[in-house]
Design a protein around this motif. Sequence first.
Motif, mmCIF file in Angstrom:
data_model
loop_
_atom_site.group_PDB
_atom_site.id
_atom_site.type_symbol
_atom_site.label_atom_id
_atom_site.label_comp_id
_atom_site.label_asym_id
_atom_site.label_seq_id
_atom_site.Cartn_x
_atom_site.Cartn_y
_atom_site.Cartn_z
ATOM 1 N N LEU A 66 -33.014 3.957 -25.053
ATOM 2 C CA LEU A 66 -31.943 4.558 -25.865
ATOM 3 C C LEU A 66 -30.554 4.242 -25.307
ATOM 4 N N GLY A 67 -30.506 3.507 -24.201
ATOM 5 C CA GLY A 67 -29.208 3.113 -23.640
ATOM 6 C C GLY A 67 -28.549 4.200 -22.808
ATOM 7 N N ILE A 68 -29.283 5.283 -22.490
ATOM 8 C CA ILE A 68 -28.703 6.375 -21.716
ATOM 9 C C ILE A 68 -28.603 6.006 -20.246
ATOM 10 N N GLU A 69 -29.640 5.324 -19.753
ATOM 11 C CA GLU A 69 -29.646 4.948 -18.336
ATOM 12 C C GLU A 69 -30.422 3.647 -18.190
ATOM 13 N N PRO A 70 -29.817 2.495 -18.518
ATOM 14 C CA PRO A 70 -30.539 1.236 -18.384
ATOM 15 C C PRO A 70 -30.619 0.789 -16.915
ATOM 16 N N GLY A 71 -31.472 -0.214 -16.668
ATOM 17 C CA GLY A 71 -31.543 -0.809 -15.342
ATOM 18 C C GLY A 71 -32.631 -0.214 -14.480
ATOM 19 N N LEU A 72 -32.714 -0.761 -13.279
ATOM 20 C CA LEU A 72 -33.803 -0.410 -12.358
ATOM 21 C C LEU A 72 -33.623 0.994 -11.794
ATOM 22 N N PRO A 73 -34.620 1.858 -11.922
ATOM 23 C CA PRO A 73 -34.528 3.156 -11.246
ATOM 24 C C PRO A 73 -34.782 2.953 -9.748
ATOM 25 N N VAL A 74 -33.947 3.554 -8.948
ATOM 26 C CA VAL A 74 -34.088 3.365 -7.493
ATOM 27 C C VAL A 74 -34.616 4.654 -6.880
ATOM 28 N N TYR A 75 -35.645 4.532 -6.068
ATOM 29 C CA TYR A 75 -36.253 5.699 -5.424
ATOM 30 C C TYR A 75 -36.107 5.555 -3.910
ATOM 31 N N THR A 76 -35.634 6.621 -3.250
ATOM 32 C CA THR A 76 -35.534 6.560 -1.785
ATOM 33 C C THR A 76 -36.779 7.198 -1.188
ATOM 34 N N MET A 246 -43.238 12.005 -9.881
ATOM 35 C CA MET A 246 -42.838 13.224 -9.177
ATOM 36 C C MET A 246 -41.369 13.155 -8.772
ATOM 37 N N ALA A 247 -40.929 11.960 -8.416
ATOM 38 C CA ALA A 247 -39.512 11.797 -8.074
ATOM 39 C C ALA A 247 -38.645 12.068 -9.301
ATOM 40 N N GLU A 248 -39.103 11.595 -10.471
ATOM 41 C CA GLU A 248 -38.378 11.869 -11.722
ATOM 42 C C GLU A 248 -38.314 13.370 -11.978
ATOM 43 N N ALA A 249 -39.362 14.088 -11.526
ATOM 44 C CA ALA A 249 -39.391 15.538 -11.723
ATOM 45 C C ALA A 249 -38.519 16.258 -10.699
ATOM 46 N N GLY A 250 -37.948 15.526 -9.735
ATOM 47 C CA GLY A 250 -37.020 16.141 -8.791
ATOM 48 C C GLY A 250 -37.553 16.297 -7.377
ATOM 49 N N CYS A 251 -38.728 15.754 -7.098
ATOM 50 C CA CYS A 251 -39.296 15.893 -5.761
ATOM 51 C C CYS A 251 -38.790 14.784 -4.844
ATOM 52 N N ALA A 252 -38.945 15.016 -3.527
ATOM 53 C CA ALA A 252 -38.615 13.988 -2.549
ATOM 54 C C ALA A 252 -39.908 13.310 -2.112
ATOM 55 N N ILE A 253 -39.874 11.971 -2.010
ATOM 56 C CA ILE A 253 -41.078 11.213 -1.656
ATOM 57 C C ILE A 253 -40.944 10.737 -0.219
ATOM 58 N N GLU A 254 -41.999 10.939 0.566
ATOM 59 C CA GLU A 254 -42.008 10.464 1.945
ATOM 60 C C GLU A 254 -43.224 9.576 2.177
ATOM 61 N N SER A 255 -43.013 8.585 3.029
ATOM 62 C CA SER A 255 -44.105 7.647 3.288
ATOM 63 C C SER A 255 -44.981 8.152 4.427
ATOM 64 N N VAL A 256 -46.192 7.623 4.516
ATOM 65 C CA VAL A 256 -47.083 7.904 5.636
ATOM 66 C C VAL A 256 -47.420 6.580 6.306
#
Lengths: 542, 480
Positions: A66-76, A246-256
């Motif tokens: 819809l053109g609201i937020e184009p481009g690559l989503p970046v996750y930390t 889950m990140a889209e839902a507002g959570c923080a993602i951590e690696s193991v």
Amino acid sequence: MATISLPYRYLERLTRADRKTILAKIAMIGSDVERIEEDHADVEFFPDRPDLFSPEGVARAMRGFLGIEPGLPVYTVKPSGISFTIDPALALIRPVLGAAVIRGIAFDDESIQSIMALQESLHWALGRGRSKVAIGIHDLDTVKPPFHYIASPRSRKFVPLDFSELMSMDEILEKHPKGRDYAKIVKDFPLFPLIVDDDDNVLSFPPIINGERTRVTIDTKNILLDTTGTDRKAVSDAVNIICTAMAEAGCAIESVEINNVQTPTLAPVERIVSVRECSNLLGFTLSAQEMATLLEKMRFGAQQAGADTVRVQVPCFRADIMHNWDIFEDVAIAYGYENIQAKPPATFTVGKPHPVQVLAGLVRGVFCGLGYLEVMPFTLTNGETQFKRMQRPERGDVLRVLHPISTENTEVRTDLIPLLLEFLAINRHRELPQRIFSVGDVVHSCITHQQAAGISTHAGADFSEAYACADAVLHELSIGYTIQESEDPAFIDGRRGDIYISGKKAGIFGEIHPAVLNAFELEHPVAAFELDLRAVPGFPDL
Amino acid sequence: MAELTQNEKRLLAVLVKEHKADAPHLATMLDTTPEAVVQWAHLAEDKGLVCLERLIEKAFFYTDEGNEYLKNGLPETQILRFIHDNISLADLQKRAAFRIGFGQLRKKGLISVNNGMIFKVGNPSTDEDEAALKNPITGGQRTKDLIKRGILQESETVRYEISITSLGLAHAEKGLDLREETGTLSSEQIISGSWKNANLRRYDVTKLPRKIYPGKIHPYQRIISEMREILLEMGFCELYGGIVQQSYWNFDALFQPQDHPAREMQDTFYLKETVPLPKGYEKVKAMHEYGGDTSSTGWGGIWREEKAEQCVLRTHTTSVSIQHLVQNPNPPVKAFCIGRVYRRETIDTTHLAEFEQLEGIVMDEGVHFGNLLGILREFYHRMGFEGVRFKPSYYPYTEPSLDAEVYADGIGWIEMGGAGVFREEVTAPFGINYPVLAWGLGVSRIAMLRLGLKDLRHLHHSDIAFLRNTPALYRMTGGE
């Protein structure tokens, strides 16, 4: 197709658009709207896009489209400091492990439902019914890292989810509903996969069931995600899809840390693609910049790299991108199928019918001229109809399907007359005379060929009618033939003839045996004729 | 006034003189049978020319038993004659008519039995029964009893009386042409010219005809033939191939992963037969495992020969198309195939385990996705669908992929079939160097629309009335 339930309020909040706008366009990213309900819509997505199997994933795609937020989503992704060990004995059992820590959960009943639904859809689409990938989620705060993925004796006991007593893993396969459903994946291994914490508490018996101890509830704040399987890409796709949702839902993602590697990274994969190749495939011309803009609409990262090239960052959740053409399809979707000019190809070609179908058409014409009505019976039948009721010995070259759906459909037809008799049985109470014919495929061994058959029933149907019909058809097909007395037990002795063409038996005609009529519950005489169309001169050798 | 048949005219001619007569009498006059007279009169009555009265007369007949009793008296009369003071039951049992006679007397309460001795009750008589036997009366209780006992039978005879109506008289007054009529002209009449003097009977042309059912093509086959002709007109070459296919051609050559759900036993009819793999299969194996020499990653994992060797009942005619392409790798190739395909589905009104699929392919230098849309639009237009639209879809062996929808009046947009460009993973192992456009559609879906079918099984397990009654030129929806 996976049906995903999209609650409007949640979807609108995540997408930052109203439901009308979203639903108007959602089919154009590749979906079928199944049901529009008061508070949610059920939408089907294709199995190649498991990243769309959650409201979070759909909202992410729609924000781009819809053109609201184009481009690559970046996750930390920050390291959690948590590690896993893997028992080498798992190499031949269930070798691949993926894991992640998800923090800052604010569950309500709906979002627990949503992540459970995503988990189930991924089990189906990526996991092939959990054999390739199985996913478990645990309340991280109930267990003590580091964790150990081990091959355990089958007698090991723990309390499985939804139960209150200790059960051995063998007992779980026997008694737990999930154990019974998925036992076939592990039951032949001497040891079973098991995930335990540092105090030897059981988290999970993948791919069967989690332990009750780590049950996720509405109060869960932090999740440990475990994903096990046999295929590295599929396991990593599953981890990426869940973590980014889950990140889209507002959570923080951590690696193991697994085998000294921090995972997941949620980083994109880069591909350099040709603009010309894309234009040639799709049939419309694009500049590199236009192509990059279209790809950003589909949530790729894209920059012009050269005159003819675009550098594309493929998001980690796009499990379907295996080839550059997969990216080009997204260009077409972003462009809009409705905007593509539909234009037949220009090359001149001449149509050519297949000789088998030309002959079939000819035979149809002859039978119709004789007053026969065409019928099109099924090609799947059974031994009872083909042989037993026909009083015929079972053919050695009859083809049986290995897992029939019903006793009605166990074999492929070898001849047409039995099916025509079955048709007469269905129409026993309809007006006589009934004269019917069929032209179609039969199979002997693995070889398909065409036969034609006609049968007639009425008070006066007899040998001479069958003979006259056979003679007329053979004459119209320019076939010279001789007749010899037949021994086919489906017909009355002394009223049956084998048709020989060039010294080879190619057909049969006569009066159907009354015992066969009884077996099909028919009440009037039947005259029948069947011909192997390979006997027609000039019939193509297939 | 209505046309009169020759028989009606003859009947009227006699009735003008007789006014009212019974059927046998008229039959004698008309030199025919009473049954024929009644039949003519029925028809004439429908036209208001005569009045037909049905009179029922009843008569009694004696059975053999009845005739005997008429002569010797009823069994109860016979036994009653033997009963006198101090007669024992044992003595009476020696009499011939004992069984029936004794029973009847007991039943009628004319005698009693005490300690094996028989006693008359009052002054017993069977005179009234004997009178009923001699002169039966319709409806009389004693007569009914005798009928029940199988001694008497009542029969009905029907007699017809026919009288002329005023309308009949009016016809007669106008004059009746009683010359002999000719129905079917005989060869002799035609040759000799005697037809010139023949009185050709006039037929009532408004009556319904006798029903005959022509031999004809199945309505479903007509639809298949129509599609076939459209594709031949559009320059496509027709293919024909076997129902039994190796998994290799049905799935693997089309880059369908070996663990794809459609390949499972629940969805595909597997056979125990296997066929060795064709030469060059290693390229297909490489494509599945790591994408061969292309930009593809492949599916990963290990591709197993034995899985590809297994035979199946073809799940689509694409297995035929790909083999045609492999045998004809030079452009242009434009081909189609209409054939039966098999899915292991539970059979219901809209799902069959076997159904016809139409599939087309175009392989040529420079063909593209837009051409595919063009071919589909043209095909569906020729099938009579004005509205055609496309939307994104997914098939394992095409990329990009689409679904075509057509607009049907009264129903709306209906999904008709899938299409796409063969993936490079499909074409590369066979050295096919040009794009291949491919599309398929379920023929039965159009049949359901066209024929207004509610249950697909009727195409195959048909009611013959459906086939007889469906006209050769048939359009319901989705047509013009």
